[in-house]
Scaffold this motif. Structure first.
Motif, short mmCIF file in Angstrom:
data_model
loop_
_atom_site.label_atom_id
_atom_site.label_comp_id
_atom_site.label_asym_id
_atom_site.label_seq_id
_atom_site.Cartn_x
_atom_site.Cartn_y
_atom_site.Cartn_z
N VAL A 128 129.97 41.57 55.68
CA VAL A 128 129.49 40.42 56.43
C VAL A 128 128.74 39.45 55.53
CG1 VAL A 128 127.81 39.70 58.19
CG2 VAL A 128 129.40 41.57 58.67
N ALA A 129 127.87 39.98 54.69
CA ALA A 129 127.06 39.13 53.81
C ALA A 129 127.93 38.37 52.82
CB ALA A 129 126.04 39.98 53.07
N VAL A 130 128.85 39.08 52.18
CA VAL A 130 129.69 38.46 51.16
C VAL A 130 130.65 37.45 51.77
CG1 VAL A 130 131.53 38.90 49.47
CG2 VAL A 130 129.52 40.40 49.56
N GLU A 131 131.31 37.84 52.86
CA GLU A 131 132.31 36.96 53.45
C GLU A 131 131.66 35.72 54.07
OE1 GLU A 131 134.97 37.46 52.38
OE2 GLU A 131 135.89 39.40 52.75
N GLU A 132 130.46 35.85 54.59
CA GLU A 132 129.75 34.68 55.10
C GLU A 132 129.43 33.72 53.97
OE1 GLU A 132 126.78 35.00 58.42
OE2 GLU A 132 125.41 34.43 56.80
N SER A 133 129.01 34.25 52.83
CA SER A 133 128.70 33.41 51.68
C SER A 133 129.95 32.71 51.16
CB SER A 133 128.09 34.26 50.56
OG SER A 133 126.82 34.77 50.93
N ILE A 134 131.05 33.45 51.07
CA ILE A 134 132.29 32.87 50.57
C ILE A 134 132.81 31.80 51.54
CG2 ILE A 134 134.71 33.33 50.01
CD1 ILE A 134 133.86 36.08 49.02
N LEU A 194 119.14 43.69 53.62
CA LEU A 194 120.34 43.96 52.83
C LEU A 194 121.22 42.71 52.75
CD1 LEU A 194 122.11 46.04 51.31
CD2 LEU A 194 123.10 46.67 53.54
N LYS A 195 121.42 42.06 53.88
CA LYS A 195 122.26 40.88 53.93
C LYS A 195 121.69 39.75 53.07
CE LYS A 195 124.04 37.35 57.09
NZ LYS A 195 124.01 36.82 58.48
N SER A 196 120.41 39.47 53.22
CA SER A 196 119.80 38.37 52.47
C SER A 196 119.79 38.65 50.97
CB SER A 196 118.38 38.10 52.98
OG SER A 196 117.55 39.24 52.80
N THR A 197 119.59 39.91 50.59
CA THR A 197 119.60 40.27 49.17
C THR A 197 120.99 40.07 48.56
OG1 THR A 197 117.85 41.89 49.51
CG2 THR A 197 119.16 42.10 47.50
N ILE A 198 122.01 40.54 49.27
CA ILE A 198 123.38 40.38 48.78
C ILE A 198 123.75 38.90 48.70
CG2 ILE A 198 125.81 40.77 49.37
CD1 ILE A 198 124.95 43.48 50.55
N GLN A 199 123.36 38.13 49.70
CA GLN A 199 123.70 36.71 49.69
C GLN A 199 122.96 35.95 48.60
OE1 GLN A 199 123.19 35.45 53.83
NE2 GLN A 199 125.39 35.76 54.14
N LEU A 200 121.77 36.40 48.26
CA LEU A 200 121.06 35.80 47.13
C LEU A 200 121.86 36.03 45.84
CD1 LEU A 200 118.44 34.36 46.24
CD2 LEU A 200 117.44 36.62 45.83
N GLY A 201 122.38 37.24 45.69
CA GLY A 201 123.21 37.53 44.53
C GLY A 201 124.49 36.73 44.53
N CYS A 202 125.10 36.57 45.70
CA CYS A 202 126.33 35.77 45.80
C CYS A 202 126.07 34.32 45.38
CB CYS A 202 126.87 35.81 47.22
SG CYS A 202 127.59 37.38 47.71
N GLY A 203 124.96 33.77 45.85
CA GLY A 203 124.63 32.40 45.50
C GLY A 203 124.45 32.22 44.00
#
Length: 212
Positions: A128-134, A194-203
């Motif tokens: 969810v986190a990665v695909e939302e960021s993408i 977890l979601k916010s941490t992963i999305q920070l990395g994605c950004g």
């Protein structure tokens, strides 16, 4: 001898007798900026799809033989096609790939496998986190390309191909996002953190891959 004179969106080269020699200077510069945009888009999207491919590879390594294995395989198969497409674009349009590919290769697998080891819900939270960021990143690219198309008369088939490809892949990434939610991603331990941490990395990965 010549002088430059700007008229509207064109820069005209005028000789001292008043005759227009060429209006190509601005058009060539405009074309160069457009191709820089294409190069940046292809580079960062190839890097992003590489990372996504490795995330699903990590998830399959841990959860492939569980009840969610077929669903993860479905999403992974689509990511494989996304990556194949952007790999072809790198060659076709002579785009410069990011030098960070080896990093995203390893980091993606570790992220996918690591969250999967925490359980199915954590793996889906990662999805969810990665695909939302993408998806958000693809939406921004679509807005940029649409604006470029409105303001630039030098648009070509490459522009149309990128628009169509990114629209298709954006929709498929959103499908993955929704699958993750349907499979109880929000029940993962510390989902929001977890979601916010992963999305920070994605950004950070997106920012770096656009530039290097």
């Amino acid at each position: 001898m010549c002088a430059l004179y700007q008229q509207g969106k064109y820069i005209l080269r005028i000789n001292l007798h008043g005759g227009i020699v060429s209006n190509r200077l601005f058009s060539n510069r405009e074309k160069a900026e457009t191709w820089k945009l294409y190069d940046r888009i292809i580079r960062v999207d190839q890097a992003g799809e590489l990372g996504a491919d490795r995330i699903y590879a990590g998830q399959m390594f841990v959860l492939g033989k569980t009840e969610v294995g077929p669903t993860i395989q479905h999403m992974w198969d689509q990511e494989k096609f996304h990556l194949k497409t952007f790999n072809e674009f790198i060659t076709k349009y002579r785009a410069r790939p990011t030098i960070l590919s080896p990093v995203w290769n390893i980091a993606g697998f570790v992220l996918g496998a690591g969250t999967a080891m925490l359980g199915k819900e954590a793996a889906m939270a990662c999805t969810v986190a990665v695909e939302e960021s993408i998806s958000e990143h693809y939406n921004q690219q679509l807005r940029t390309l649409l604006a470029e198309g409105e303001n630039n008369e030098n648009i070509n088939s490459t522009h149309s191909e990128l628009l169509a490809t990114i629209k298709q892949f954006r929709d498929e990434e959103m499908e993955h996002h929704d699958i993750g939610l349907d499979l109880n991603a929000e029940k993962a331990p510390a989902f929001s953190l977890l979601k916010s941490t992963i999305q920070l990395g994605c950004g950070a990965a997106i920012w770096l891959s656009e530039r290097v």
